[in-house]
Design a protein around this motif. Structure first.
Motif, PDB file in Angstrom:
ATOM      1  N   ARG A 354       0.801  -1.229   0.000  1.00 36.37           N
ATOM      2  CA  ARG A 354       0.000   0.000   0.000  1.00 36.37           C
ATOM      3  C   ARG A 354       0.838   1.285   0.000  1.00 36.37           C
ATOM      4  NH1 ARG A 354      -5.090   2.029   0.551  1.00 36.37           N
ATOM      5  NH2 ARG A 354      -5.395   3.756   2.024  1.00 36.37           N
ATOM      6  N   PRO A 355       1.939   1.393   0.767  1.00 38.07           N
ATOM      7  CA  PRO A 355       2.737   2.633   0.696  1.00 38.07           C
ATOM      8  C   PRO A 355       3.202   2.965  -0.720  1.00 38.07           C
ATOM      9  CG  PRO A 355       3.389   1.334   2.597  1.00 38.07           C
ATOM     10  CD  PRO A 355       2.459   0.469   1.788  1.00 38.07           C
ATOM     11  N   ASN A 356       3.615   1.949  -1.477  1.00 47.44           N
ATOM     12  CA  ASN A 356       4.046   2.194  -2.863  1.00 47.44           C
ATOM     13  C   ASN A 356       2.873   2.629  -3.734  1.00 47.44           C
ATOM     14  OD1 ASN A 356       6.648   1.471  -2.183  1.00 47.44           O
ATOM     15  ND2 ASN A 356       6.434  -0.638  -2.876  1.00 47.44           N
ATOM     16  N   MET A 357       1.680   2.030  -3.465  1.00 47.70           N
ATOM     17  CA  MET A 357       0.495   2.419  -4.232  1.00 47.70           C
ATOM     18  C   MET A 357       0.128   3.869  -3.943  1.00 47.70           C
ATOM     19  SD  MET A 357      -1.531   0.802  -6.403  1.00 47.70           S
ATOM     20  CE  MET A 357      -1.777   2.213  -7.478  1.00 47.70           C
ATOM     21  N   LEU A 358       0.260   4.274  -2.697  1.00 43.39           N
ATOM     22  CA  LEU A 358      -0.039   5.654  -2.333  1.00 43.39           C
ATOM     23  C   LEU A 358       0.965   6.623  -2.951  1.00 43.39           C
ATOM     24  CD1 LEU A 358      -1.099   5.249   1.421  1.00 43.39           C
ATOM     25  CD2 LEU A 358      -2.570   5.727  -0.552  1.00 43.39           C
ATOM     26  N   GLU A 359       2.197   6.203  -3.099  1.00 42.32           N
ATOM     27  CA  GLU A 359       3.201   7.052  -3.749  1.00 42.32           C
ATOM     28  C   GLU A 359       2.843   7.290  -5.218  1.00 42.32           C
ATOM     29  OE1 GLU A 359       5.973   8.770  -2.822  1.00 42.32           O
ATOM     30  OE2 GLU A 359       5.233   8.388  -0.787  1.00 42.32           O
ATOM     31  N   ILE A 360       2.367   6.238  -5.880  1.00 43.02           N
ATOM     32  CA  ILE A 360       1.930   6.383  -7.271  1.00 43.02           C
ATOM     33  C   ILE A 360       0.699   7.286  -7.340  1.00 43.02           C
ATOM     34  CG2 ILE A 360       0.961   5.147  -9.263  1.00 43.02           C
ATOM     35  CD1 ILE A 360       2.787   2.802  -8.540  1.00 43.02           C
ATOM     36  N   ALA A 361      -0.227   7.102  -6.401  1.00 42.80           N
ATOM     37  CA  ALA A 361      -1.425   7.950  -6.362  1.00 42.80           C
ATOM     38  C   ALA A 361      -1.040   9.415  -6.142  1.00 42.80           C
ATOM     39  CB  ALA A 361      -2.363   7.473  -5.262  1.00 42.80           C
ATOM     40  N   LYS A 362      -0.066   9.638  -5.279  1.00 40.05           N
ATOM     41  CA  LYS A 362       0.403  11.003  -5.016  1.00 40.05           C
ATOM     42  C   LYS A 362       1.029  11.619  -6.272  1.00 40.05           C
ATOM     43  CE  LYS A 362       3.572  13.606  -2.032  1.00 40.05           C
ATOM     44  NZ  LYS A 362       4.558  13.491  -0.913  1.00 40.05           N
ATOM     45  N   LYS A 363       1.809  10.822  -7.007  1.00 42.75           N
ATOM     46  CA  LYS A 363       2.483  11.329  -8.202  1.00 42.75           C
ATOM     47  C   LYS A 363       1.491  11.819  -9.243  1.00 42.75           C
ATOM     48  CE  LYS A 363       5.615   9.985 -11.947  1.00 42.75           C
ATOM     49  NZ  LYS A 363       6.581   8.983 -12.458  1.00 42.75           N
ATOM     50  N   TYR A 364       0.358  11.099  -9.378  1.00 44.02           N
ATOM     51  CA  TYR A 364      -0.603  11.447 -10.434  1.00 44.02           C
ATOM     52  C   TYR A 364      -1.829  12.193  -9.877  1.00 44.02           C
ATOM     53  CZ  TYR A 364       2.155   8.390 -13.392  1.00 44.02           C
ATOM     54  OH  TYR A 364       3.186   7.819 -14.116  1.00 44.02           O
ATOM     55  N   GLU A 365      -1.711  12.698  -8.652  1.00 39.17           N
ATOM     56  CA  GLU A 365      -2.844  13.347  -7.997  1.00 39.17           C
ATOM     57  C   GLU A 365      -3.414  14.505  -8.826  1.00 39.17           C
ATOM     58  OE1 GLU A 365      -5.667  14.153  -4.974  1.00 39.17           O
ATOM     59  OE2 GLU A 365      -4.452  12.401  -5.466  1.00 39.17           O
ATOM     60  N   ASN A 366      -2.545  15.261  -9.468  1.00 41.05           N
ATOM     61  CA  ASN A 366      -2.993  16.448 -10.198  1.00 41.05           C
ATOM     62  C   ASN A 366      -3.000  16.247 -11.713  1.00 41.05           C
ATOM     63  OD1 ASN A 366      -3.326  18.055  -7.814  1.00 41.05           O
ATOM     64  ND2 ASN A 366      -1.081  18.174  -7.694  1.00 41.05           N
ATOM     65  N   ASN A 367      -2.903  14.991 -12.133  1.00 42.73           N
ATOM     66  CA  ASN A 367      -2.934  14.704 -13.569  1.00 42.73           C
ATOM     67  C   ASN A 367      -4.377  14.352 -13.956  1.00 42.73           C
ATOM     68  OD1 ASN A 367      -2.726  13.531 -16.197  1.00 42.73           O
ATOM     69  ND2 ASN A 367      -0.578  13.061 -15.802  1.00 42.73           N
ATOM     70  N   PRO A 368      -5.033  15.202 -14.771  1.00 47.07           N
ATOM     71  CA  PRO A 368      -6.447  14.965 -15.094  1.00 47.07           C
ATOM     72  C   PRO A 368      -6.676  13.768 -16.014  1.00 47.07           C
ATOM     73  CG  PRO A 368      -5.581  16.796 -16.373  1.00 47.07           C
ATOM     74  CD  PRO A 368      -4.506  16.414 -15.402  1.00 47.07           C
ATOM     75  N   ARG A 369      -5.588  13.192 -16.507  1.00 47.58           N
ATOM     76  CA  ARG A 369      -5.727  12.064 -17.440  1.00 47.58           C
ATOM     77  C   ARG A 369      -5.537  10.709 -16.754  1.00 47.58           C
ATOM     78  NH1 ARG A 369      -2.349  14.352 -22.725  1.00 47.58           N
ATOM     79  NH2 ARG A 369      -3.893  15.933 -23.332  1.00 47.58           N
ATOM     80  N   VAL A 370      -5.277  10.715 -15.448  1.00 45.58           N
ATOM     81  CA  VAL A 370      -5.026   9.470 -14.714  1.00 45.58           C
ATOM     82  C   VAL A 370      -5.932   9.399 -13.489  1.00 45.58           C
ATOM     83  CG1 VAL A 370      -3.323   8.056 -13.499  1.00 45.58           C
ATOM     84  CG2 VAL A 370      -2.623   9.416 -15.483  1.00 45.58           C
ATOM     85  N   ALA A 371      -6.562   8.232 -13.279  1.00 41.48           N
ATOM     86  CA  ALA A 371      -7.367   7.986 -12.077  1.00 41.48           C
ATOM     87  C   ALA A 371      -6.828   6.749 -11.370  1.00 41.48           C
ATOM     88  CB  ALA A 371      -8.833   7.795 -12.445  1.00 41.48           C
ATOM     89  N   ILE A 372      -6.466   6.918 -10.122  1.00 34.55           N
ATOM     90  CA  ILE A 372      -5.993   5.790  -9.311  1.00 34.55           C
ATOM     91  C   ILE A 372      -7.125   5.400  -8.361  1.00 34.55           C
ATOM     92  CG2 ILE A 372      -4.226   4.924  -7.751  1.00 34.55           C
ATOM     93  CD1 ILE A 372      -3.059   5.823 -10.401  1.00 34.55           C
ATOM     94  N   LEU A 373      -7.718   4.232  -8.586  1.00 37.00           N
ATOM     95  CA  LEU A 373      -8.836   3.765  -7.773  1.00 37.00           C
ATOM     96  C   LEU A 373      -8.361   2.646  -6.848  1.00 37.00           C
ATOM     97  CD1 LEU A 373     -11.645   3.481 -10.509  1.00 37.00           C
ATOM     98  CD2 LEU A 373     -10.795   5.528  -9.332  1.00 37.00           C
ATOM     99  N   MET A 374      -8.443   2.883  -5.557  1.00 33.40           N
ATOM    100  CA  MET A 374      -8.044   1.869  -4.577  1.00 33.40           C
ATOM    101  C   MET A 374      -9.321   1.307  -3.966  1.00 33.40           C
ATOM    102  SD  MET A 374      -4.734   3.903  -3.077  1.00 33.40           S
ATOM    103  CE  MET A 374      -5.577   5.472  -3.194  1.00 33.40           C
ATOM    104  N   ILE A 375      -9.702   0.107  -4.433  1.00 32.19           N
ATOM    105  CA  ILE A 375     -11.004  -0.457  -4.107  1.00 32.19           C
ATOM    106  C   ILE A 375     -10.855  -1.531  -3.028  1.00 32.19           C
ATOM    107  CG2 ILE A 375     -13.030  -1.654  -4.993  1.00 32.19           C
ATOM    108  CD1 ILE A 375     -12.398  -0.505  -7.750  1.00 32.19           C
ATOM    109  N   SER A 376     -11.376  -1.231  -1.854  1.00 36.34           N
ATOM    110  CA  SER A 376     -11.375  -2.206  -0.767  1.00 36.34           C
ATOM    111  C   SER A 376     -12.543  -3.175  -0.955  1.00 36.34           C
ATOM    112  CB  SER A 376     -11.523  -1.490   0.576  1.00 36.34           C
ATOM    113  OG  SER A 376     -11.951  -2.393   1.579  1.00 36.34           O
ATOM    114  N   ILE A 377     -12.277  -4.457  -0.705  1.00 36.35           N
ATOM    115  CA  ILE A 377     -13.349  -5.456  -0.755  1.00 36.35           C
ATOM    116  C   ILE A 377     -13.659  -5.985   0.646  1.00 36.35           C
ATOM    117  CG2 ILE A 377     -12.878  -6.118  -3.141  1.00 36.35           C
ATOM    118  CD1 ILE A 377     -11.454  -8.613  -2.025  1.00 36.35           C
ATOM    119  N   ASP A 378     -13.306  -5.193   1.665  1.00 36.42           N
ATOM    120  CA  ASP A 378     -13.654  -5.547   3.048  1.00 36.42           C
ATOM    121  C   ASP A 378     -15.161  -5.693   3.195  1.00 36.42           C
ATOM    122  OD1 ASP A 378     -11.376  -5.379   5.177  1.00 36.42           O
ATOM    123  OD2 ASP A 378     -10.920  -3.791   3.739  1.00 36.42           O
ATOM    124  N   GLN A 379     -15.578  -6.587   4.062  1.00 36.61           N
ATOM    125  CA  GLN A 379     -16.996  -6.679   4.385  1.00 36.61           C
ATOM    126  C   GLN A 379     -17.430  -5.502   5.240  1.00 36.61           C
ATOM    127  OE1 GLN A 379     -17.299 -10.601   6.177  1.00 36.61           O
ATOM    128  NE2 GLN A 379     -17.957 -11.506   4.254  1.00 36.61           N
TER     129      GLN A 379
END
Length: 456
Positions: A354-379
């Motif tokens: 997850r820390p690496n995924m958040l780093e990628i999400a942070k990198k593209y946070e302001n890029n309107p052409r990229v959406a990083i969706l982190m989908i939890s499947i917790d009950q």
């Protein structure tokens, strides 16, 4: 004529009596939960044997089984489950509180759950030896000792078990240990099939009547034996033929072939020597070959998910929930490159990456052409919210939730049988990659390559 009628009447009574003896009864004698339905599920096929309301207390429900087998008691929305030995004529008294399920007055059920939980406990107590140290024989020794300790427990309660219950539990004891050892040796350590580490496979019976309760044990054995004879498995037919050749019981032949095809589709990382054999073409051929298999239903759902999640296919337009409970759909991101991280708070590797995924999400946070969706499947929505608030206070990317997502249409259409799982979808909603490696520079390079395709 009267004699014939009497004989028919006697036969009908006999058959009715036989059917009655194949019935399992379930009674709820305690319920302090807020849930409404209980399910009895076949441990391997996932087929629902019984669905019953949790109210009223004390009402008896019945369903038929053909042989002693292993089932799972589950309540939708409750993470806790409970294994149960399903034996003809058995009566199960189930008690549910807010977080747990148990069957009272059943030594067999208690032992089945002990076998399951003691295996998991081995992983948590000895994780550094099992996953960090480079000593396979030490790992082998740990599990050999576990098998012996559990066998002693089974023998202690032998007089309180039926022959069938003891047979099933004895099989489960060794199969749970051997199945992991073979996965560990084949996949994690890549030990040669001829190595003495796998010497225990000779103790795995080809015709054990309880094999259906954990069939991968026998399938892994067959793979090790086959690769001891040849350098590689060139096509699916070779392994399917090997199953037939070494399994005399026709019903078990059919079952193992169906399980094998299902498993390689759903869990390819567990079947690395077979992984490259599975393409859209070979799966279609295998489906045709096994179309008359009485267990084809095991393959059908997996193959449907396979085809719907392949590169080049339009991604299923799923719905997921935001923090406030409002819904968002995949189609809402048309015109953007979409990266999907499927995870859960209870998934160790998910948390590790997850820390690496958040780093990628942070990198593209302001890029309107990229959406990083982190989908939890917790009950549990609460567990998801609490964890996200702690680990992503700046809300990089988009945190979403699909409750019990592995068992939803989302899970089916994207073949989510294990997590974490990562997807890359293009600006037109077409799946580019449904099996991305963990968040890394490689994932970023794939995103950058797709960005180059945008005009201007």
């Amino acid at each position: 004529m009267r004699g014939i009628i009497l004989l028919v009447f006697i036969c009908l009574i006999f058959l009715s009596s036989c059917e009655e003896r194949k019935v399992v009864s379930i009674i709820i004698e305690g319920n302090s939960s807020d849930y409404d339905s209980l399910y009895i599920v076949d441990i391997y096929s996932g087929q629902t044997l019984l669905k019953m309301p949790l109210e009223p207390i004390g009402k008896e429900y019945k369903f038929q089984i053909q042989e002693t087998s292993l089932g799972e008691i589950a309540i939708k929305g409750l993470e806790s489950t409970y294994l149960t030995v399903l034996r003809p004529e058995a009566k199960k008294i189930v008690v549910i509180d807010s977080n747990t399920i148990r069957v009272e007055q059943s030594i067999a059920d208690s032992l089945a759950n002990y076998l399951w939980k003691s295996t998991n406990l081995m992983f948590s107590q000895h994780d550094k030896v099992i996953f960090a140290e480079d000593d396979p024989w030490k790992v082998r020794g740990l599990f050999d000792s576990l098998v012996q300790v559990r066998e002693d427990q089974l023998m202690h309660f032998e007089s309180q078990l039926t022959e069938e219950e003891l047979g099933l539990l004895t099989f489960q004891n060794k199969a749970r240990a051997y199945s992991f050892l073979m996965f560990y040796g084949r996949i994690i350590k890549e030990i040669s099939p001829e190595d003495g580490f796998f010497g225990f496979v000779k103790d795995i019976e080809n015709e054990n009547i309880y094999t259906k309760s954990l069939p991968n044990t026998l399938l892994y054995k067959y793979e090790i034996e086959l690769l001891s004879e040849r350098d590689s498995i060139e096509n699916l037919g070779i392994f399917l033929d090997y199953i037939e050749k070494n399994t005399k019981t026709e019903d078990l032949q059919h079952f193992l072939k169906a399980v094998y095809l299902k498993e390689v589709i759903e869990n390819p990382s567990y079947w690395r020597p077979h992984e490259k054999l599975f393409t859209s073409t070979t799966i279609k051929e295998a489906l045709l070959q096994e179309s008359k298999n009485p267990y084809a239903f095991l393959i059908d759902r997996a193959s449907s998910s396979f085809f719907s999640s392949q590169s080049g296919v339009k991604g299923f337009d799923f719905k997921a929930n935001r923090f406030d409970g409002s819904e968002i759909k995949l189609s809402d991101f048309k015109g953007k490159i979409v990266v999907i991280d499927t995870w859960a708070t209870w998934c160790g590797p998910c948390i590790q990456h997850r820390p690496n995924m958040l780093e990628i999400a942070k990198k593209y946070e302001n890029n309107p052409r990229v959406a990083i969706l982190m989908i939890s499947i917790d009950q549990s929505k609460e567990k998801w919210l609490n964890y996200v608030q702690k680990t992503n206070p700046d809300q990089f990317g988009m945190e979403l939730h699909i409750p019990d997502g592995m068992n939803t249409e989302f899970g089916d259409m994207y073949l989510i049988k294990s997590i974490p799982k990562y997807f890359l979808i293009d600006q037109n909603g077409i799946i580019l990659n449904s099996d991305l490696l963990e968040p890394s520079i490689g994932m970023e390079q794939l995103i950058e390559n797709e960005l180059k395709k945008f005009p201007g």
